[in-house]
Design a protein around this motif. Structure first.
Motif, mmCIF file in Angstrom:
data_model
loop_
_atom_site.group_PDB
_atom_site.id
_atom_site.type_symbol
_atom_site.label_atom_id
_atom_site.label_comp_id
_atom_site.label_asym_id
_atom_site.label_seq_id
_atom_site.Cartn_x
_atom_site.Cartn_y
_atom_site.Cartn_z
ATOM 1 N N PRO A 185 53.260 41.791 72.252
ATOM 2 C CA PRO A 185 53.334 41.586 70.797
ATOM 3 C C PRO A 185 52.025 41.919 70.083
ATOM 4 C CG PRO A 185 54.177 39.674 71.990
ATOM 5 C CD PRO A 185 53.513 40.540 72.993
ATOM 6 N N PHE A 186 50.903 41.531 70.673
ATOM 7 C CA PHE A 186 49.603 41.695 70.013
ATOM 8 C C PHE A 186 49.143 43.156 70.025
ATOM 9 C CE2 PHE A 186 49.949 37.585 72.205
ATOM 10 C CZ PHE A 186 50.005 36.753 71.089
ATOM 11 N N LEU A 187 49.393 43.842 71.140
ATOM 12 C CA LEU A 187 49.063 45.264 71.208
ATOM 13 C C LEU A 187 49.908 46.068 70.214
ATOM 14 C CD1 LEU A 187 48.867 45.718 75.099
ATOM 15 C CD2 LEU A 187 46.951 45.873 73.507
ATOM 16 N N HIS B 168 55.474 39.790 55.170
ATOM 17 C CA HIS B 168 56.718 39.283 55.752
ATOM 18 C C HIS B 168 57.266 40.232 56.825
ATOM 19 C CE1 HIS B 168 57.400 36.697 51.908
ATOM 20 N NE2 HIS B 168 56.543 36.150 52.744
ATOM 21 N N ARG B 169 57.108 41.510 56.614
ATOM 22 C CA ARG B 169 57.557 42.470 57.629
ATOM 23 C C ARG B 169 56.727 42.342 58.912
ATOM 24 N NH1 ARG B 169 59.976 48.258 55.944
ATOM 25 N NH2 ARG B 169 61.934 47.426 55.188
ATOM 26 N N MET B 170 55.420 42.203 58.750
ATOM 27 C CA MET B 170 54.546 42.051 59.912
ATOM 28 C C MET B 170 54.846 40.733 60.647
ATOM 29 S SD MET B 170 52.611 44.729 60.241
ATOM 30 C CE MET B 170 54.155 45.562 59.840
ATOM 31 N N GLN B 171 55.076 39.665 59.894
ATOM 32 C CA GLN B 171 55.409 38.366 60.504
ATOM 33 C C GLN B 171 56.717 38.445 61.286
ATOM 34 O OE1 GLN B 171 55.469 35.506 57.307
ATOM 35 N NE2 GLN B 171 53.334 35.920 56.755
ATOM 36 N N ALA B 172 57.714 39.062 60.663
ATOM 37 C CA ALA B 172 59.017 39.191 61.330
ATOM 38 C C ALA B 172 58.908 40.031 62.596
ATOM 39 C CB ALA B 172 60.028 39.807 60.369
ATOM 40 N N ALA B 173 58.128 41.114 62.507
ATOM 41 C CA ALA B 173 57.939 41.974 63.675
ATOM 42 C C ALA B 173 57.203 41.225 64.784
ATOM 43 C CB ALA B 173 57.166 43.231 63.284
ATOM 44 N N LEU B 174 56.181 40.452 64.422
ATOM 45 C CA LEU B 174 55.423 39.699 65.418
ATOM 46 C C LEU B 174 56.302 38.659 66.115
ATOM 47 C CD1 LEU B 174 52.785 38.955 66.828
ATOM 48 C CD2 LEU B 174 52.253 37.436 64.900
#
Length: 519
Positions: free
Chosen positions: A127-129, A76-82
């Motif tokens: 975002p991807f980098l 969820h943290r990675m999703q929110a950050a992305l």
């Protein structure tokens, strides 16, 4: 520490490539072509700093702070950050792509519109980098980040040089050549993303991005951390880029409004921009050393190890002062033959000699901001950087009107000097440093003075032998060797650096034989 070392080596390679390619590029396209490229380069620079040193640091911290032990929490943290960075990236893309015409007008050159639009595409990669690099750094796996950075920069440099050679030979305009160079940066970034996606697929990371259950509350909390802390962490790495931004928006437009012919104003800005690769090369050691030092100071701060903080910080400042003063004074002494060697003529040597002083202050800023951030002084760093930027802006609008590009050089040096002084003073409140500075500064200044006397005598003797670019190259390179030997010998004999501090230098075992401070 192994991971930090890998990243430091990668950053060193990237910075060398980033500085060195500009010299042959300027030789191919000339001062006006170099002006065109340098006008829009700061936009690219902002994107790359955000994608390499700002957002990845915060994302790695978020991923590493998974205290619940649940994969769902990390997902969820990675999703929110992305999602947050997708919004940031798309917003910045729209800002620069759709606002390109207006930005070009602010810069005083409407023909830059296409280049600015091309630069905008870099923000779509942000975002991807950031996400992939941040995640890998959180696990201690620095190889994907290091590999992607080095490959990205290598591809970028090859395409920039190839585009410059091919397009100029085929008779395209210098603005078309500049657009091709910026396209090379985007292609390099795309390949970097491809490498990271390959590592993500191999490490089975994609499942994290599709796990269900992300709530609005989790998204908002994470987004706030990513945006605020990411921007703050980026700011210290953006100092020189932001100063270049000010120059892009002010120098050319002020010169033309002062009555200088358009083509001459472009050439003057291009000549001024010759100083950027020189400053970059001069600060490589300090920035690389800062990257290696910050994890050590952070670990000591977490453990409450005040002795290590004191020793490492004092050593970092000593090494930075020794290297930066030597590099600054050495370049000032040989700026004319170096200018001819690299850029074919000595135009702007006086302006570049003043700009060379920026090496000293920017090196001190890099090391101080790295340590202050490691010790938790984040807002102080932001405050002083904004103050320095304000001085640069005001200085440019006053100085360029009165003194031309010399005014821009002076405003850069004054802005950086004020920032460096404030950072050292702030760091001294936390870690006693003034005694260290007072102890080594007389010996460092003596070494710099001796180097200056020897180099000026050497330059005088060589002046009877001829002129030309080959002559200047021989003179410059021989002066570097001679000046470095004289400077380093006096530093070693005066005992400025300890045996442990000399270990950071190449051939440290041989240098220690001359060191009067050897145990």
């Amino acid at each position: 520490m192994k991971g930090a070392f890998i990243l430091t080596i990668a950053a060193f390679i990237v910075k060398i490539l980033s500085a060195v390619y500009r010299v042959p590029y300027q030789n191919i396209v000339g001062d006006i072509g170099f002006y065109i490229y340098q006008q829009v380069y700061p936009i690219y620079g902002v994107g790359m700093i955000l994608a390499t040193s700002g957002f990845p640091v915060i994302i790695s911290k978020l991923a590493a702070e998974d205290g619940t032990g649940k994969r769902e929490y990390l997902a969820h943290r990675m999703q929110a950050a992305l999602i947050t960075l997708l919004i940031v990236g798309i917003s910045l893309f729209c800002c620069f792509f759709f606002g390109a015409s207006l930005i070009a007008q602010w810069m005083g050159d409407a023909q830059l519109t296409t280049l600015i639009k091309m630069t905008a595409f870099m923000f779509l990669l942000l975002p991807f980098l950031s996400i992939s690099r941040g995640y890998f750094q959180s696990t201690g796996d620095m190889l994907p980040t290091a590999t992607s950075q080095v490959v990205e920069q290598t591809v970028r440099v090859f395409i920039i040089m190839g585009a410059a050679i091919i397009l100029t030979r085929q008779g395209y305009s210098l603005y078309d050549v500049g657009t091709g160079a910026i396209a090379g940066s985007f292609i390099g970034g795309t390949i970097g993303v491809g490498i990271l996606l390959g590592y993500m697929l191999k490490r089975k990371m994609f499942s994290l991005l599709f796990m269900k259950g992300l709530s609005w509350k989790k998204f908002y909390t994470t987004a706030q951390i990513v945006l605020v802390h990411g921007a703050v962490f980026c700011l210290s790495g953006l100092v020189l880029i932001l100063f270049q931004f000010v120059d892009s928006f002010s120098i050319y437009s002020i010169l033309t409004s002062s009555g200088i012919e358009i083509e001459k104003a472009k050439a003057l800005k291009g000549i001024f921009d010759r100083g950027q690769p020189l400053i970059q090369l001069g600060t490589v050691v300090a920035s690389s050393f800062s990257l290696a030092l910050v994890p050590i100071v952070t670990a000591a701060w977490i453990k409450g190890d005040e002795a290590t903080i004191q020793i490492r910080t004092a050593s970092a400042l000593k090494i930075t002062l020794v290297v930066a003063i030597g590099a600054t004074m050495g370049l000032i002494n040989i700026i004319k033959p170096t200018n001819i060697m690299l850029f074919a003529n000595d135009q702007g040597s006086g302006v570049l000699s003043v700009l060379a002083i920026a090496i000293l202050f920017s090196s001190l800023i890099l090391i101080c901001t790295g340590i202050l951030q490691a010790l938790g002084y984040v807002l102080v760093v932001v405050k002083y950087i904004l103050l320095g930027l304000g001085i640069k802006i005001i200085g440019n609008y006053i100085g360029v009107s009165l003194l031309g590009t010399m005014g821009a050089s002076l405003s850069t040096v004054i802005g950086l000097a004020v920032m460096a002084t404030l950072f050292i003073r702030q760091l001294h409140k936390r870690v006693s440093l003034l005694a260290t500075i007072k102890k080594i500064l007389p010996n460092v200044c003596l070494a710099a003075l001796a180097m200056t006397i020897v180099l000026q005598a050497w330059l005088f003797l060589f002046s009877f032998l001829g002129d030309g670019r080959i002559y200047s190259a021989i003179l410059s390179l021989s002066s570097v060797i001679l000046g470095a030997c004289v400077y380093l010998l006096i530093i070693l004999k005066s005992g400025c650096l300890t045996e442990e501090e000399l270990a950071f230098f190449p051939f440290s075992s041989k240098l220690n034989r001359l060191n009067s401070n050897r145990k």
